[in-house]
Design an enzyme around this catalytic site. Structure first.
Site, mmCIF file in Angstrom:
data_model
loop_
_atom_site.group_PDB
_atom_site.id
_atom_site.type_symbol
_atom_site.label_atom_id
_atom_site.label_comp_id
_atom_site.label_asym_id
_atom_site.label_seq_id
_atom_site.Cartn_x
_atom_site.Cartn_y
_atom_site.Cartn_z
ATOM 1 N N ASP A 60 0.828 -1.216 0.000
ATOM 2 C CA ASP A 60 0.000 0.000 0.000
ATOM 3 C C ASP A 60 0.862 1.268 0.000
ATOM 4 O O ASP A 60 1.656 1.469 0.906
ATOM 5 C CB ASP A 60 -0.883 -0.065 1.265
ATOM 6 N N HIS B 239 -8.600 12.874 14.400
ATOM 7 C CA HIS B 239 -8.614 11.931 13.283
ATOM 8 C C HIS B 239 -7.217 11.353 13.105
ATOM 9 O O HIS B 239 -6.226 12.048 13.296
ATOM 10 C CB HIS B 239 -9.043 12.630 11.993
ATOM 11 N N HIS C 240 -3.718 4.485 6.879
ATOM 12 C CA HIS C 240 -2.658 3.959 6.016
ATOM 13 C C HIS C 240 -1.280 4.119 6.649
ATOM 14 O O HIS C 240 -1.012 5.101 7.339
ATOM 15 C CB HIS C 240 -2.681 4.666 4.663
ATOM 16 N N ASP D 33 -22.634 6.403 -15.692
ATOM 17 C CA ASP D 33 -23.532 7.544 -15.542
ATOM 18 C C ASP D 33 -24.951 6.986 -15.523
ATOM 19 O O ASP D 33 -25.440 6.487 -16.531
ATOM 20 C CB ASP D 33 -23.346 8.512 -16.716
#
Lengths: 579, 579
Positions: B221, B390, B394, B469
């Site tokens: 990651d 917060h 990651h 869409d």
């Protein structure tokens, strides 16, 4: 509203104002007081403009523009509302400019096309203004008065003193504005730099002296109030640049804000140190550096500048390119290099690209995109997260406290900031000893009356943002913007029928744009045509002959059909033609 | 291309691929090697999807979506390209999911509508997937296998081991994927949290053990690779919440990512501590908390949850509202509160609003706007800059180094990141001892072949973003998007004429939308009509009878006239109707 209301009460008064955007009857003016009306720069970053009015005289401070936000489809720039100024134009004695950024000078030419008033500004600021005046054919007809820090100048019933401040542009000033009723200090945009490039430190002594003589109101820059500590000196960038230049193997491409001539100076100094030639690239970079060199604000040794078109005459190791595009603008020079679309310059693996700027809020994604593309081309990109290659031009909390403490005003009005910043700046002032009842949160259009005893918000005048699109100033309103928004989301579906004596004799023809890829949607279009035919038949059967009613029936049946099939809502335009 | 190319060479190979977006002939497959094809998540944040192919078997890892960027007008979501999967669908044995975020599960229902394959996921992840399957009527027909960390499961010729990781959602796992040819470790999204809420620390021992047994490729990651240091523990948020709750005078409104149940748990714990009831507000918040409570991931004492509609039965001091809208979305619950448009809840001065989230890149402005509006309403807003409310989900640089060091792979492929992040993650790996020649920068669609001896990028398959869409998946291309962009900038100008035997017999009628405010532009419209008449006459005089040519003449003359008068370029649509 009296001065006894606290800041939260001011906040709610403001909202009341917002819910009634139409002009209110203006309050009877108290002739003995100074009237102060911020027409831009409160509750927003940009389009700074403040009216100072005393008896029969008005002076303006700054006249900036603002760049549109994403919801303002197709809008080029946003201006402050000039209505109050135009209604009182016989009183307006001049406009005083604090510095040469677009949010302080960008609205000038639009104002000067309506009223002819003298401009007061420092030399470099005026140099940038002159460029604009020339472009709009206003240079010869406008009176321009160049001032220096420490100058005190009478303009109508006002005395305006110019006070040196530091900022991310040369020759910035704050103001002390006096009239018989009151003394107001306006910081302009500022930071405190003890080691500025060019050597001129903010005149803290003068702010202190003026403060000790009594200031009724301080207006101070709120842009960086959310950041703790002290903004580093502009001169901290130089050593980083030298380090980077020392290690560079190929070309060095530096982007920054064009108006930051102190940054340009440091890049040029580093280039000279490492025996590289300098190429200036991009229109605004060329314009500003030309003004700055002409006026002596940017010092470039002979034979250092070379032309972009001659780039092939030099080895990569001999070159520094200073370019526009620090905000990721795809059409700016750096943006075009990143896209591989620049006419003279193709990015190579050995290039080092230095982003000596931080993204203005809202531009983060565009800047990332340019960095990604440059990295993909193999170049080495140096940007904010990894190196000290940019410093802000605005005062952080410790500097803001210092300013309030030096000026020690009776009343405080935070300016140049979004609502949350103004609110936080007011709190910060209270924390360093300001009386909460003497701290004001105002909004654009608020009318403040000031004298030695009090400051009061007494009313509100019109201060809506004026949208400029092409040549049209203020001709775009919400209806047009809403149409653009809708067209941008689901496109357009046009139905045309020719009518004769109430009956469709030709069509319906269908044209769509931005809705579906037509070649792959023949069935959908054909079925939609059948829907329209059915709608027309049902109108005939029901005896509906009024065209507006017929159009409504078509619109509704098509809307229903298209939404069911696609879950999209294109704008549907039925057009009936009588022959 | 051989493995001897360094990362910069890989970078340039990638660009070559970009300039030819059409599918290339696929390379002859080496049957003895593991084939790995990232179809999403490389060079971007979002729509993660990787193909693992060995002999006659394919497994997929994740199947996510991505949210559109600003240039994708009207697009709802973006999917990875399923083409390679559909072409080889008889081989596909299943899809393995690392965790329940939209960029890992959001594309599943679109894929499952085309091929029926089993899903492997942990309990909470499957709970979130089930919600989606149910919504799309796929729940009963899809095979769903719930797995636990430490499980090793054979899927076709692969053995997949699930390894506990920490992330901003419960029940996240990394993977060890083995086949006869090679062993690959895929971290999924992860962080290292020594004090996670729920108590399950990332299984570092297992990563180390697998590493010591030999890993041919590590995929890790890259989201936070630009940040130095170590991401703080989720549990650091709790004490800040307690402090804030202790001081709150009125209601407390907390917004966060709905899927972050560990954050929700901490908010609920603080509410219980301070004897407040909890209201869950907003659809996704209701959905996720329901799943989390059902499955035991969110523990709420009885009588703590109350319904929004019953809000009036409680005093302000007795309430915590947990709401959607942490990204500033104007239609989410918090956004509507900020705009004063929420049905059940009006912001008061005594409210404390806690933004327990940071803006996803691109959302900064929207979040600021909501904060400004909440401040203007008088509420006390606690957001990122001022409090530790917060933490990221990651891994930052130190954690990424640890992962590489524990797994000690032969080859390294950074995943989940924009180009500059992948490049920096590769550099970071080299800095902790990875061989540069064994470190790869790949792009979506690249075909990697892996065995015990080498990893090679051998080719490229189609991996264009698929735009959704409404009900249309992939039916919107550049033509439609360009039309929407143009319509959004300057609107639309329609001219209709009825023709008979080559002559205009009625009209021209003019309709414009999003161009100018029609009521104030009568003269412009009238003059434009005259321009069209002149154009038609000139066609007649020159004998131009072909309709396309006539339309072109109209378009050109109108374009010239309108641009001269307005400097705008509306889309001009001439429509001729034969009767």
């Amino acid at each position: 509203m009296t001065e006894n209301k606290n800041i939260i009460a001011s906040g709610s008064q403001r909202l009341e104002g917002r819910s009634r955007p139409k002009r209110k009857p203006q309050v009877q003016r108290n002739k003995d007081k100074l009237r102060l009306i911020p027409l831009g720069g409160l509750g927003e970053i940009g389009k700074n403009l403040t009216v100072f009015e005393y008896k029969e005289d008005i002076i303006l401070v700054d006249c900036g523009l603002k760049f549109p936000d994403d919801a303002m489809f197709g809008i080029d720039i946003v201006l402050p509302d000039f209505n109050y100024i135009l209604e009182n134009q016989e009183k307006v004695k001049g406009v005083v400019i604090t510095h040469g950024h677009e949010d302080h000078i960008g609205g000038l030419v639009y104002l000067l096309k309506k009223i002819d008033i003298p401009i007061y500004a420092t030399k470099f600021t005026m140099g940038l203004i002159d460029k604009k005046l020339k472009e709009h054919g206003l240079l010869t007809k406008t009176t321009r008065i160049i001032v220096k820090p420490k100058d005190r100048i009478d303009i109508g019933g006002f005395n305006v003193e110019f006070i040196r401040v530091n900022h991310s542009i040369a020759d910035a000033v704050g103001l002390c504005i006096k009239c018989a009723a009151a003394t107001v200090v306006h910081t302009g945009d500022f930071k405190i730099d003890y080691h500025p490039i060019g050597g001129e430190i903010i005149d803290l002594q003068r702010f202190a002296k003026i403060g000790s003589q009594g200031v009724d109101l301080l207006m101070s820059d709120s842009t960086n109030v959310e950041s703790a500590g002290f903004t580093p000196s502009e001169s901290t960038v130089g050593p980083t640049l030298y380090n980077l230049f020392r290690g560079a193997k190929g070309r060095i491409i530096v982007t920054t804000f064009a108006s930051n001539v102190h940054r340009l100076q440091q890049v040029i100094d580093a280039a000279v140190e490492y025996k590289r030639k300098v190429i200036i690239c991009g229109r605004s970079m060329e314009n500003v550096s030309e003004v700055a060199m002409d006026l002596g604000y940017l010092k470039v040794p002979v034979n250092v500048l070379v032309q972009l078109k001659d780039i092939k005459n030099y080895k990569d190791k001999e070159l520094v390119i200073i370019t526009t595009g620090s905000q990721g603008e795809p059409m700016a020079a750096l943006g075009r290099m990143a896209l591989g679309e620049h006419r003279h310059l193709t990015i190579k693996k050995e290039d080092m690209v230095i982003i000596s700027a931080s993204p203005v809020p809202g531009n983060e994604k565009m800047v990332s995109e340019v960095i990604n593309k440059l990295v993909e081309l193999g170049s080495d990109v140096i940007y904010g997260r990894f190196a000290e290659i940019h410093v802000s031009g605005h005062a952080k909390q410790e500097e803001l406290k210092l300013m309030i403490t030096l000026v020690k005003p009776k009343h405080f009005l935070p300016v140049h900031g979004e609502s949350r910043m103004l609110m936080q700046h007011a709190e910060l002032a209270v924390n360093v000893g300001m009386n909460k009842e003497r701290t004001f949160i105002a909004e654009n259009g608020n009318i403040l009356e000031i004298d030695k005893r009090s400051v009061q918000i007494v009313g509100k005048t019109q201060a809506e943002p004026i949208l400029v699109d092409g040549l049209g100033v203020g001709d775009i309103g919400n209806i047009v913007l809403n149409d653009r928004k809708r067209l941008s989301e689901d496109g357009l579906f046009i139905v045309v029928c020719t009518m004769h004596k109430g009956k469709a004799i030709s069509g319906p023809d269908i044209i769509s744009r931005g809705f579906v890829y037509v070649r792959e949607s023949e069935e959908l279009i054909n079925n939609a045509r059948e829907e329209v035919k059915k709608a027309l038949i049902s109108c005939e059967e029901k005896g509906i002959i009024d065209w507006n009613s017929i159009k409504n029936v078509i619109r509704e049946s098509l809307f229903k059909y298209l939404y069911e099939k696609t879950q999209r809502k294109p704008m549907i335009l039925p057009i009936l033609m009588e022959v």
